[in-house]
Motif scaffolding. Structure first.
Motif, PDB file in Angstrom:
ATOM      1  N   ARG A   3       0.807  -1.218   0.000  1.00  0.00           N
ATOM      2  CA  ARG A   3       0.000   0.000   0.000  1.00  0.00           C
ATOM      3  C   ARG A   3       0.844   1.274   0.000  1.00  0.00           C
ATOM      4  NH1 ARG A   3      -5.354   1.318   3.429  1.00  0.00           N
ATOM      5  NH2 ARG A   3      -5.680   3.347   2.523  1.00  0.00           N
ATOM      6  N   TYR A   4       1.957   1.272   0.726  1.00  0.00           N
ATOM      7  CA  TYR A   4       2.729   2.499   0.891  1.00  0.00           C
ATOM      8  C   TYR A   4       4.091   2.481   0.200  1.00  0.00           C
ATOM      9  CZ  TYR A   4      -0.774   3.459   4.413  1.00  0.00           C
ATOM     10  OH  TYR A   4      -1.962   3.659   5.052  1.00  0.00           O
ATOM     11  N   VAL A   5       4.799   1.365   0.257  1.00  0.00           N
ATOM     12  CA  VAL A   5       6.167   1.321  -0.270  1.00  0.00           C
ATOM     13  C   VAL A   5       6.180   1.132  -1.782  1.00  0.00           C
ATOM     14  CG1 VAL A   5       8.381   0.125  -0.139  1.00  0.00           C
ATOM     15  CG2 VAL A   5       7.036   0.475   1.928  1.00  0.00           C
ATOM     16  N   ASP A   6       5.362   0.244  -2.311  1.00  0.00           N
ATOM     17  CA  ASP A   6       5.366  -0.006  -3.750  1.00  0.00           C
ATOM     18  C   ASP A   6       5.038   1.235  -4.572  1.00  0.00           C
ATOM     19  OD1 ASP A   6       6.147  -2.583  -3.320  1.00  0.00           O
ATOM     20  OD2 ASP A   6       4.208  -3.485  -3.765  1.00  0.00           O
ATOM     21  N   PRO A   7       4.031   2.045  -4.216  1.00  0.00           N
ATOM     22  CA  PRO A   7       3.785   3.254  -4.995  1.00  0.00           C
ATOM     23  C   PRO A   7       4.969   4.230  -4.961  1.00  0.00           C
ATOM     24  CG  PRO A   7       1.863   2.760  -3.681  1.00  0.00           C
ATOM     25  CD  PRO A   7       2.944   1.832  -3.256  1.00  0.00           C
ATOM     26  N   LEU A   8       5.641   4.344  -3.829  1.00  0.00           N
ATOM     27  CA  LEU A   8       6.821   5.201  -3.750  1.00  0.00           C
ATOM     28  C   LEU A   8       7.941   4.669  -4.629  1.00  0.00           C
ATOM     29  CD1 LEU A   8       6.940   5.957   0.071  1.00  0.00           C
ATOM     30  CD2 LEU A   8       6.352   7.542  -1.754  1.00  0.00           C
ATOM     31  N   ALA A   9       8.146   3.364  -4.626  1.00  0.00           N
ATOM     32  CA  ALA A   9       9.189   2.761  -5.454  1.00  0.00           C
ATOM     33  C   ALA A   9       8.887   2.965  -6.937  1.00  0.00           C
ATOM     34  CB  ALA A   9       9.319   1.271  -5.144  1.00  0.00           C
ATOM     35  N   ARG A  10       7.622   2.852  -7.330  1.00  0.00           N
ATOM     36  CA  ARG A  10       7.258   3.095  -8.737  1.00  0.00           C
ATOM     37  C   ARG A  10       7.541   4.538  -9.129  1.00  0.00           C
ATOM     38  NH1 ARG A  10       3.263  -0.756  -7.826  1.00  0.00           N
ATOM     39  NH2 ARG A  10       1.803   0.732  -6.933  1.00  0.00           N
ATOM     40  N   ARG A  11       7.203   5.473  -8.228  1.00  0.00           N
ATOM     41  CA  ARG A  11       7.458   6.888  -8.521  1.00  0.00           C
ATOM     42  C   ARG A  11       8.946   7.171  -8.666  1.00  0.00           C
ATOM     43  NH1 ARG A  11       4.689  10.645  -4.385  1.00  0.00           N
ATOM     44  NH2 ARG A  11       3.637   8.731  -3.856  1.00  0.00           N
ATOM     45  N   VAL A  12       9.759   6.597  -7.786  1.00  0.00           N
ATOM     46  CA  VAL A  12      11.211   6.789  -7.868  1.00  0.00           C
ATOM     47  C   VAL A  12      11.744   6.169  -9.146  1.00  0.00           C
ATOM     48  CG1 VAL A  12      13.396   6.109  -6.812  1.00  0.00           C
ATOM     49  CG2 VAL A  12      11.553   7.007  -5.390  1.00  0.00           C
ATOM     50  N   ARG A  13      11.266   5.000  -9.514  1.00  0.00           N
ATOM     51  CA  ARG A  13      11.726   4.326 -10.732  1.00  0.00           C
ATOM     52  C   ARG A  13      11.361   5.151 -11.969  1.00  0.00           C
ATOM     53  NH1 ARG A  13       8.908  -0.255 -10.488  1.00  0.00           N
ATOM     54  NH2 ARG A  13      10.094  -0.893  -8.665  1.00  0.00           N
ATOM     55  N   ARG A  14      10.136   5.696 -11.991  1.00  0.00           N
ATOM     56  CA  ARG A  14       9.729   6.535 -13.126  1.00  0.00           C
ATOM     57  C   ARG A  14      10.590   7.778 -13.219  1.00  0.00           C
ATOM     58  NH1 ARG A  14       3.737   5.636 -12.298  1.00  0.00           N
ATOM     59  NH2 ARG A  14       4.089   7.167 -10.664  1.00  0.00           N
ATOM     60  N   TYR A  15      10.868   8.388 -12.085  1.00  0.00           N
ATOM     61  CA  TYR A  15      11.689   9.597 -12.074  1.00  0.00           C
ATOM     62  C   TYR A  15      13.107   9.280 -12.528  1.00  0.00           C
ATOM     63  CZ  TYR A  15      14.161  13.696 -10.429  1.00  0.00           C
ATOM     64  OH  TYR A  15      14.950  14.804 -10.368  1.00  0.00           O
ATOM     65  N   ALA A  16      13.653   8.146 -12.091  1.00  0.00           N
ATOM     66  CA  ALA A  16      15.016   7.773 -12.469  1.00  0.00           C
ATOM     67  C   ALA A  16      15.112   7.450 -13.953  1.00  0.00           C
ATOM     68  CB  ALA A  16      15.480   6.582 -11.644  1.00  0.00           C
ATOM     69  N   CYS A  17      14.052   6.928 -14.518  1.00  0.00           N
ATOM     70  CA  CYS A  17      14.056   6.596 -15.951  1.00  0.00           C
ATOM     71  C   CYS A  17      13.715   7.802 -16.813  1.00  0.00           C
ATOM     72  CB  CYS A  17      13.079   5.466 -16.237  1.00  0.00           C
ATOM     73  SG  CYS A  17      13.591   3.908 -15.534  1.00  0.00           S
ATOM     74  N   GLY A  18      13.268   8.887 -16.183  1.00  0.00           N
ATOM     75  CA  GLY A  18      12.970  10.093 -16.935  1.00  0.00           C
ATOM     76  C   GLY A  18      11.579  10.129 -17.522  1.00  0.00           C
ATOM     77  N   ALA A  19      10.676   9.296 -17.052  1.00  0.00           N
ATOM     78  CA  ALA A  19       9.326   9.284 -17.612  1.00  0.00           C
ATOM     79  C   ALA A  19       8.552  10.554 -17.235  1.00  0.00           C
ATOM     80  CB  ALA A  19       8.573   8.051 -17.116  1.00  0.00           C
ATOM     81  N   ASP A  20       8.901  11.188 -16.130  1.00  0.00           N
ATOM     82  CA  ASP A  20       8.162  12.372 -15.699  1.00  0.00           C
ATOM     83  C   ASP A  20       8.587  13.626 -16.451  1.00  0.00           C
ATOM     84  OD1 ASP A  20       6.664  10.998 -13.927  1.00  0.00           O
ATOM     85  OD2 ASP A  20       7.920  11.453 -12.187  1.00  0.00           O
ATOM     86  N   GLY A  27      10.760  13.645 -19.332  1.00  0.00           N
ATOM     87  CA  GLY A  27      11.089  13.414 -20.726  1.00  0.00           C
ATOM     88  C   GLY A  27      12.567  13.490 -21.051  1.00  0.00           C
ATOM     89  N   GLU A  28      13.455  13.429 -20.072  1.00  0.00           N
ATOM     90  CA  GLU A  28      14.879  13.541 -20.318  1.00  0.00           C
ATOM     91  C   GLU A  28      15.534  12.225 -20.714  1.00  0.00           C
ATOM     92  OE1 GLU A  28      17.330  15.356 -17.431  1.00  0.00           O
ATOM     93  OE2 GLU A  28      16.169  17.193 -17.394  1.00  0.00           O
ATOM     94  N   GLY A  29      14.993  11.112 -20.432  1.00  0.00           N
ATOM     95  CA  GLY A  29      15.596   9.833 -20.799  1.00  0.00           C
ATOM     96  C   GLY A  29      16.883   9.537 -20.071  1.00  0.00           C
ATOM     97  N   ARG A  30      16.896   9.662 -18.775  1.00  0.00           N
ATOM     98  CA  ARG A  30      18.084   9.330 -17.989  1.00  0.00           C
ATOM     99  C   ARG A  30      18.287   7.823 -17.972  1.00  0.00           C
ATOM    100  NH1 ARG A  30      16.241  12.922 -12.955  1.00  0.00           N
ATOM    101  NH2 ARG A  30      16.381  14.909 -13.959  1.00  0.00           N
ATOM    102  N   PRO A  31      19.529   7.373 -17.880  1.00  0.00           N
ATOM    103  CA  PRO A  31      19.778   5.913 -17.839  1.00  0.00           C
ATOM    104  C   PRO A  31      19.378   5.289 -16.536  1.00  0.00           C
ATOM    105  CG  PRO A  31      21.868   7.114 -17.864  1.00  0.00           C
ATOM    106  CD  PRO A  31      20.755   8.122 -17.959  1.00  0.00           C
TER     107      PRO A  31
END
Length: 82
Positions: free
Chosen positions: A59-76, A78-82
Motif C-alpha cells: 500500500r505504501y512502499v510499492d507506490p513510492l518505489a514506482r514513482r522513484v523508478r519513473r523519475y530515475a528513468c525520466g518518464a516524468d 522526458g529527459e531519458g536518464r539511464p
C-alpha cells in the motif's frame, strides 16, 4: 508495529521460560503444557505480522518505489536518464 508485537510476544515467551519454568510446565486447558501452547501460538502471531507487513508494503512502499523508478528513468520530465 506488527513486527514489534511479534518480537514482544517472543520476548515475553522467553522471559516466562527463564523466570517462571513452573508456570510454563503447568498443564493448560486441553492437557498441553502452557509453554508448548504459547510456543505454538507464536506461529499465528508471526503469520499475522508477515501479512500486515506485506499489506503495508504494497500500500505504501510499492507506490513510492514506482514513482522513484519513473523519475530515475525520466518518464516524468522526458529527459531519458539511464
Amino acid at each position: 508495529m506488527a513486527t514489534f508485537a511479534a518480537l514482544g510476544y517472543f520476548a515475553v515467551f522467553l522471559t516466562l521460560t527463564v523466570r517462571l519454568p513452573s508456570l510454563m510446565s503447568r498443564p493448560a486447558p486441553g492437557g498441553l503444557p502452557t509453554g508448548l501452547l504459547l510456543a505454538v501460538a507464536q506461529l499465528p502471531v508471526t503469520w499475522l505480522a508477515v501479512i500486515l507487513y506485506e499489506f503495508t508494503a504494497r500500500r505504501y512502499v510499492d507506490p513510492l518505489a514506482r514513482r522513484v523508478r519513473r523519475y530515475a528513468c525520466g518518464a516524468d520530465d522526458g529527459e531519458g536518464r539511464p
